[in-house]
Design a protein around this motif. Structure first.
Motif, PDB file in Angstrom:
ATOM      1  N   THR A  63      22.715 -13.612  19.019  1.00  0.00           N
ATOM      2  CA  THR A  63      24.003 -12.657  20.025  1.00  0.00           C
ATOM      3  C   THR A  63      24.187 -12.979  21.216  1.00  0.00           C
ATOM      4  O   THR A  63      22.724 -13.375  22.340  1.00  0.00           O
ATOM      5  CB  THR A  63      23.450 -11.701  19.886  1.00  0.00           C
ATOM      6  N   ARG A  64      24.361 -12.369  22.530  1.00  0.00           N
ATOM      7  CA  ARG A  64      24.130 -12.693  23.324  1.00  0.00           C
ATOM      8  C   ARG A  64      23.262 -12.247  24.267  1.00  0.00           C
ATOM      9  O   ARG A  64      22.650 -12.355  25.489  1.00  0.00           O
ATOM     10  CB  ARG A  64      25.606 -11.782  24.291  1.00  0.00           C
ATOM     11  N   ASP A  65      21.758 -11.334  23.590  1.00  0.00           N
ATOM     12  CA  ASP A  65      20.938 -10.810  23.552  1.00  0.00           C
ATOM     13  C   ASP A  65      19.625 -11.030  23.751  1.00  0.00           C
ATOM     14  O   ASP A  65      18.565 -11.304  23.370  1.00  0.00           O
ATOM     15  CB  ASP A  65      20.644  -9.310  23.251  1.00  0.00           C
ATOM     16  N   SER A 105      26.755 -22.054  21.447  1.00  0.00           N
ATOM     17  CA  SER A 105      26.631 -20.385  21.544  1.00  0.00           C
ATOM     18  C   SER A 105      26.274 -19.398  22.758  1.00  0.00           C
ATOM     19  O   SER A 105      26.585 -19.814  24.074  1.00  0.00           O
ATOM     20  CB  SER A 105      25.034 -20.005  21.473  1.00  0.00           C
ATOM     21  N   PHE A 106      26.724 -17.461  22.510  1.00  0.00           N
ATOM     22  CA  PHE A 106      27.041 -16.866  23.468  1.00  0.00           C
ATOM     23  C   PHE A 106      25.605 -16.503  24.258  1.00  0.00           C
ATOM     24  O   PHE A 106      25.340 -16.194  25.186  1.00  0.00           O
ATOM     25  CB  PHE A 106      26.867 -15.489  23.078  1.00  0.00           C
ATOM     26  N   ALA A 107      24.386 -16.957  23.786  1.00  0.00           N
ATOM     27  CA  ALA A 107      23.176 -17.003  23.591  1.00  0.00           C
ATOM     28  C   ALA A 107      22.275 -17.245  25.318  1.00  0.00           C
ATOM     29  O   ALA A 107      23.181 -18.767  25.719  1.00  0.00           O
ATOM     30  CB  ALA A 107      22.162 -17.715  22.757  1.00  0.00           C
ATOM     31  N   LYS A 108      21.411 -17.316  25.962  1.00  0.00           N
ATOM     32  CA  LYS A 108      21.056 -17.190  26.819  1.00  0.00           C
ATOM     33  C   LYS A 108      19.905 -19.053  26.265  1.00  0.00           C
ATOM     34  O   LYS A 108      19.923 -18.744  25.632  1.00  0.00           O
ATOM     35  CB  LYS A 108      20.119 -16.498  27.254  1.00  0.00           C
TER      36      LYS A 108
END
Length: 396
Positions: free
Chosen positions: A124-126, A146-149
């Motif tokens: 996830t984004r987090d 991916s939306f992940a960092k």
């Protein structure tokens, strides 16, 4: 000419190399992949292949593909999700899962689409994706989707990896994705140290790309995870069929929970047509041969160790390779192209490696071994390449 064409027209390096007669890509092969191939009407030694087990021309693998072609036809006309699942797809998945020591596996149409489809779907984004600087392009693309960092660490630098882990919140998922064997340099990831970090930090998940490890390392060629006896500590294992398994396609293996999620959400899996029957059956037969013929891996390592010894004795710079992938560093873009052309003229096929596959200062030619290569073939290649490298003043 519009803006797009004007922008793209500035890319003229291929044309410059073609004009100089040293363009090294898209060379046409007129025979099966083997230790020697037909090109331009004559045979050359093939040291540019990923067919580590030497099975691409094996008649048993070919016959398995032909039999499947006759039984199932030329394609599945749909995705695995809908109408494209065959019994041999399921059989291959079960056998691959058992082979690499995981609960279940999913087969994809290519190895690239494993990484580009699996990685974006896990986080996830987090969350955070942490990659080695020299991870394969498919991992890079998966990270980008991916939306992940995204974080990355210097190649095989465990202090830098720990720096990345310390930046991440305790309650976030931290997915470390790494090549088991780095495809251009031939060295191994530092998997024991990476696993130590998994136990030191919370919510660390490890995914290992075994594209160049399967068929080479571990018991019966089970890969780098098995080689280090760390399979149980690795959450996700991916691999390809286009190297040691003499076909095309890829797979991901993990526990039932992860595979259930990916089976229903990985976009490159559920929105791509199934791997062809012939490709699937060929990979399955190659997997069987790999397990029945341990002498094949022994032969690969015998000829690999011989080649490493010969290149070192001749004065080549080969870096930290620990595998049948031997990088011969040139460290000059134009000379890298020239080496490839001159080697071909001497009867040796090798691959030029330039940015973005490597750093600008690390251009090289990639020399790779198969189980079916002979020491006499290695001698011929080393003699030819020594002549070429000396003529270009790369080695003394």
């Amino acid at each position: 000419m519009g803006l797009l064409h004007a922008r793209l027209a500035k890319y003229d390096l291929p044309q410059k190399m073609i004009e100089k007669g040293v363009y090294p890509y898209f060379r046409e092969i007129e025979s099966k992949q083997g230790t020697e191939v037909e090109m331009e009407g004559h045979k050359v030694l093939m040291f540019g292949s990923n067919a580590y087990t030497g099975l691409t021309g094996d008649e048993r693998v070919i016959e398995a593909g032909v039999k499947a072609l006759r039984q199932y036809g030329s394609g599945c006309a749909g995705s695995r999700f809908l109408n494209g699942t065959l019994d041999i797809h399921v059989q291959l998945e079960k056998e691959l899962a058992a082979f690499v020591g995981k609960d279940e596996a999913l087969c994809f149409s290519t190895g690239f689409t494993v990484n580009s489809g699996v990685i974006p779907q896990l986080l996830t984004r987090d969350d955070f994706i942490i990659c080695d600087d020299r991870d394969h392009a498919s991992i890079v693309d998966g990270r980008r989707l991916s939306f992940a960092k995204a974080l990355h660490y210097k190649h095989n630098d465990m202090k830098d990896l720990e720096r990345c882990l310390r930046r991440c919140p305790k309650n976030s998922v931290k997915l470390i994705v790494v090549d088991g064997v780095f495809s251009m340099e031939g060295d191994l990831c530092k998997l024991p140290e990476i696993v130590e970090f998994k136990h030191k930090y919370d919510n660390v998940v490890i995914m290992v790309d075994e594209a160049h490890g399967l068929g080479v390392f571990g018991r019966q060629g089970r890969g780098v995870c098995d080689h280090f006896n760390l399979t149980k500590d690795i959450d996700i294992i991916m691999g390809t069929f286009s190297k040691s398994l003499a076909s095309i396609g890829g797979f991901v293996a993990a526990d039932k929970i992860i595979i259930n999620w990916l089976r229903h959400t990985a976009r490159t899996y559920i929105f791509s047509a199934s791997a062809t029957p012939a490709a699937t059956a060929s990979a399955l037969e190659a997997l069987h041969i790999l397990q029945k013929e341990p002498e094949r891996i022994k032969a690969l390592w015998d000829v690999t160790n011989y080649a490493l010894m010969k290149f070192r004795a001749a004065g080549f710079e080969i870096g930290d390779t620990e595998s049948p992938i031997i990088p011969l560093y040139v460290r000059d873009l134009e000379k890298t192209f020239m080496v490839t052309k001159m080697a071909f003229d001497e009867g040796v096929f090798i691959n030029a490696v330039i940015p973005p596959a490597c750093a600008p200062q690390d251009t090289l030619v990639r020399f790779a071994l198969m189980a079916t290569h002979t020491k006499e073939q290695v001698d011929r290649a080393v003699t030819a390449l020594t002549k070429v490298f000396k003529s270009l003043d790369i080695i003394k």
